[in-house]
Scaffold this motif. Structure first.
Motif, PDB file in Angstrom:
ATOM      1  N   SER A 168      42.333  46.508  36.106  1.00 64.24           N
ATOM      2  CA  SER A 168      41.819  45.371  36.877  1.00 64.24           C
ATOM      3  C   SER A 168      40.310  45.212  36.720  1.00 64.24           C
ATOM      4  O   SER A 168      39.804  44.092  36.624  1.00 64.24           O
ATOM      5  N   GLY A 169      39.584  46.329  36.705  1.00 67.43           N
ATOM      6  CA  GLY A 169      38.139  46.251  36.522  1.00 67.43           C
ATOM      7  C   GLY A 169      37.757  45.585  35.210  1.00 67.43           C
ATOM      8  O   GLY A 169      36.954  44.643  35.173  1.00 67.43           O
ATOM      9  N   PRO A 170      38.319  46.042  34.079  1.00 70.03           N
ATOM     10  CA  PRO A 170      38.042  45.373  32.804  1.00 70.03           C
ATOM     11  C   PRO A 170      38.454  43.906  32.785  1.00 70.03           C
ATOM     12  O   PRO A 170      37.799  43.086  32.142  1.00 70.03           O
ATOM     13  N   LYS A 171      39.543  43.559  33.470  1.00 75.16           N
ATOM     14  CA  LYS A 171      39.949  42.153  33.526  1.00 75.16           C
ATOM     15  C   LYS A 171      38.898  41.328  34.277  1.00 75.16           C
ATOM     16  O   LYS A 171      38.561  40.208  33.860  1.00 75.16           O
ATOM     17  N   CYS A 172      38.374  41.872  35.371  1.00 79.25           N
ATOM     18  CA  CYS A 172      37.279  41.192  36.091  1.00 79.25           C
ATOM     19  C   CYS A 172      36.093  40.966  35.165  1.00 79.25           C
ATOM     20  O   CYS A 172      35.518  39.873  35.128  1.00 79.25           O
ATOM     21  N   GLU A 173      35.731  41.999  34.406  1.00 82.35           N
ATOM     22  CA  GLU A 173      34.586  41.888  33.496  1.00 82.35           C
ATOM     23  C   GLU A 173      34.836  40.822  32.440  1.00 82.35           C
ATOM     24  O   GLU A 173      33.939  40.040  32.108  1.00 82.35           O
ATOM     25  N   GLU A 174      36.033  40.781  31.912  1.00 78.67           N
ATOM     26  CA  GLU A 174      36.378  39.786  30.893  1.00 78.67           C
ATOM     27  C   GLU A 174      36.227  38.363  31.436  1.00 78.67           C
ATOM     28  O   GLU A 174      35.635  37.490  30.782  1.00 78.67           O
ATOM     29  N   ILE A 175      36.739  38.137  32.630  1.00 81.57           N
ATOM     30  CA  ILE A 175      36.671  36.798  33.228  1.00 81.57           C
ATOM     31  C   ILE A 175      35.230  36.427  33.566  1.00 81.57           C
ATOM     32  O   ILE A 175      34.789  35.297  33.323  1.00 81.57           O
ATOM     33  N   ALA A 179      32.686  33.443  31.956  1.00 86.61           N
ATOM     34  CA  ALA A 179      32.114  32.426  32.847  1.00 86.61           C
ATOM     35  C   ALA A 179      30.587  32.432  32.834  1.00 86.61           C
ATOM     36  O   ALA A 179      29.962  31.664  33.580  1.00 86.61           O
ATOM     37  N   GLY A 180      29.976  33.294  32.019  1.00 87.75           N
ATOM     38  CA  GLY A 180      28.522  33.293  31.889  1.00 87.75           C
ATOM     39  C   GLY A 180      27.794  34.310  32.728  1.00 87.75           C
ATOM     40  O   GLY A 180      26.558  34.312  32.781  1.00 87.75           O
ATOM     41  N   TYR A 181      28.505  35.205  33.381  1.00 87.44           N
ATOM     42  CA  TYR A 181      27.864  36.257  34.175  1.00 87.44           C
ATOM     43  C   TYR A 181      27.500  37.444  33.284  1.00 87.44           C
ATOM     44  O   TYR A 181      28.228  37.776  32.333  1.00 87.44           O
ATOM     45  N   LYS A 182      26.417  38.099  33.636  1.00 87.14           N
ATOM     46  CA  LYS A 182      26.082  39.379  33.016  1.00 87.14           C
ATOM     47  C   LYS A 182      26.564  40.478  33.958  1.00 87.14           C
ATOM     48  O   LYS A 182      26.095  40.575  35.096  1.00 87.14           O
ATOM     49  N   PRO A 274      42.611  41.587  44.763  1.00 86.85           N
ATOM     50  CA  PRO A 274      43.760  42.503  44.762  1.00 86.85           C
ATOM     51  C   PRO A 274      43.611  43.565  43.673  1.00 86.85           C
ATOM     52  O   PRO A 274      42.671  43.538  42.868  1.00 86.85           O
ATOM     53  N   GLY A 275      44.573  44.478  43.630  1.00 86.36           N
ATOM     54  CA  GLY A 275      44.492  45.581  42.677  1.00 86.36           C
ATOM     55  C   GLY A 275      45.213  45.358  41.368  1.00 86.36           C
ATOM     56  O   GLY A 275      44.918  46.037  40.383  1.00 86.36           O
ATOM     57  N   SER A 276      46.144  44.419  41.310  1.00 89.46           N
ATOM     58  CA  SER A 276      46.906  44.217  40.077  1.00 89.46           C
ATOM     59  C   SER A 276      46.183  43.260  39.131  1.00 89.46           C
ATOM     60  O   SER A 276      45.468  42.353  39.569  1.00 89.46           O
ATOM     61  N   VAL A 277      46.388  43.471  37.839  1.00 89.94           N
ATOM     62  CA  VAL A 277      45.746  42.620  36.840  1.00 89.94           C
ATOM     63  C   VAL A 277      46.185  41.171  37.002  1.00 89.94           C
ATOM     64  O   VAL A 277      45.369  40.239  36.921  1.00 89.94           O
TER      65      VAL A 277
END
Length: 308
Positions: A168-175, A179-182, A274-277
């Motif tokens: 889930s953490g890597p998925k957050c980073e990908e999104i 979207a232009g966030y560092k 949430p916790g799931s991808v």
């Protein structure tokens, strides 16, 4: 554009400041360990090198920090910059809040030589975005917005202990990256409220605009992410979590069991996911476009406006 010639702090108010090579600036606080830092509008003080040199030419034997200034820089007459001016050095952003000040008790240098230039020439500012500054770094007036930045906390005993891969953490980073966030940092922590609280505050002290958590929002006894978030935040933003639940309820009725919350601490927006991808993908993609506007309002970079 100017160069920082000195960084100074003091352990007690009313005393001369001493020079340091580098300083950690904390969002909405000031310089770490400086007596004048705090939750007020005069978190950091600036004084121009030229004003100090002019004072020396008049016979004043002064060192950097003697007037109580935190930052000495060349090329600027700071008092000519209007209130509201933003200054930038590296990742650190300041906003000028006051020009000069009334001196009631007088500093040590005034009692020695009968004059102090800080009330006339100095300016004061608050820290909008934290970070580290070193002597020799550049300082500039800026009209640029603070870059969009984010941090991610995965709350999971099993991932922290290496029993389950954090997806889930890597998925957050990908999104976020798309979207232009560092993404400044990401951490995997156990489901311990105190550790979550500590890490959220560390990120907020840096002024990171968006702090995302993933996991720990359910009914399990160990699910404490919402409680940690509510302990940190000074203002809640319930509409964000409500919107995510509303969207998720279109997919599964179990979305009503989510205890996720969102809120504000200093100049950071903290949002529980949430916790799931799958749920992270659905929820974050749904709210992220609107969160950007909220962060800009929080940072004073745009006004609150209703859509027509």
């Amino acid at each position: 554009m100017s160069k920082i010639k000195a960084l100074c702090i003091s352990e007690k108010r009313g005393t001369r400041k001493f020079m340091i090579d580098k300083a950690k600036f904390i969002t909405e606080y000031g310089i770490e360990f400086d007596a004048h830092a705090g939750d007020w509008h005069r978190q950091v003080s600036f004084l121009g090198l030229g004003e100090i040199e002019d004072f020396r030419k008049r016979g004043g034997n002064v060192n950097f920090g003697d007037f109580g200034e935190n930052i000495v820089a060349d090329e600027f007459r700071f008092k000519e910059l209007p209130v509201g001016t933003r200054l930038k050095s590296g990742d650190v952003f300041f906003e000028i809040t006051q020009i000069g000040k009334e001196c009631h008790s007088h500093c040590q240098i005034y009692h020695q030589v009968g004059d102090c230039i800080m009330p006339r020439e100095g300016v004061f500012a608050r820290v909008l975005h934290g970070g580290e500054i070193k002597v020799g770094d550049l300082l500039e007036v800026t009209t640029k917005n603070i870059p969009l930045d984010a941090a991610i906390i995965t709350s999971s005993d099993s991932s922290f202990n290496g029993k389950r891969e954090d997806l889930s953490g890597p998925k957050c980073e990908e999104i976020l990256t798309a979207a232009g966030y560092k993404v400044i940092d990401k951490k995997i922590l156990p489901d311990e409220k105190d550790e979550l609280v500590k890490q959220m505050k560390i990120y907020a002290d840096l002024g990171i605009g968006l702090i995302l958590t993933t996991g720990g929002t359910g009914f399990s006894v160990r699910d404490v992410t919402p409680e940690a978030t509510m302990e940190v935040c000074t203002r809640m933003a319930p509409g964000i979590a409500e919107a995510m639940r509303f969207e998720s309820l279109k997919i599964t009725p179990r979305a009503m069991l989510s205890r996720a919350v969102a809120g504000i601490y200093k100049r950071s927006l903290i949002v529980n996911l949430p916790g799931s991808v799958k749920a992270v993908t659905e929820c974050l993609n749904f709210v992220l476009p609107t969160l950007k506007h909220g962060i800009e309002i929080l940072r004073g970079e745009t006004g609150e406006c209703a859509s027509k």
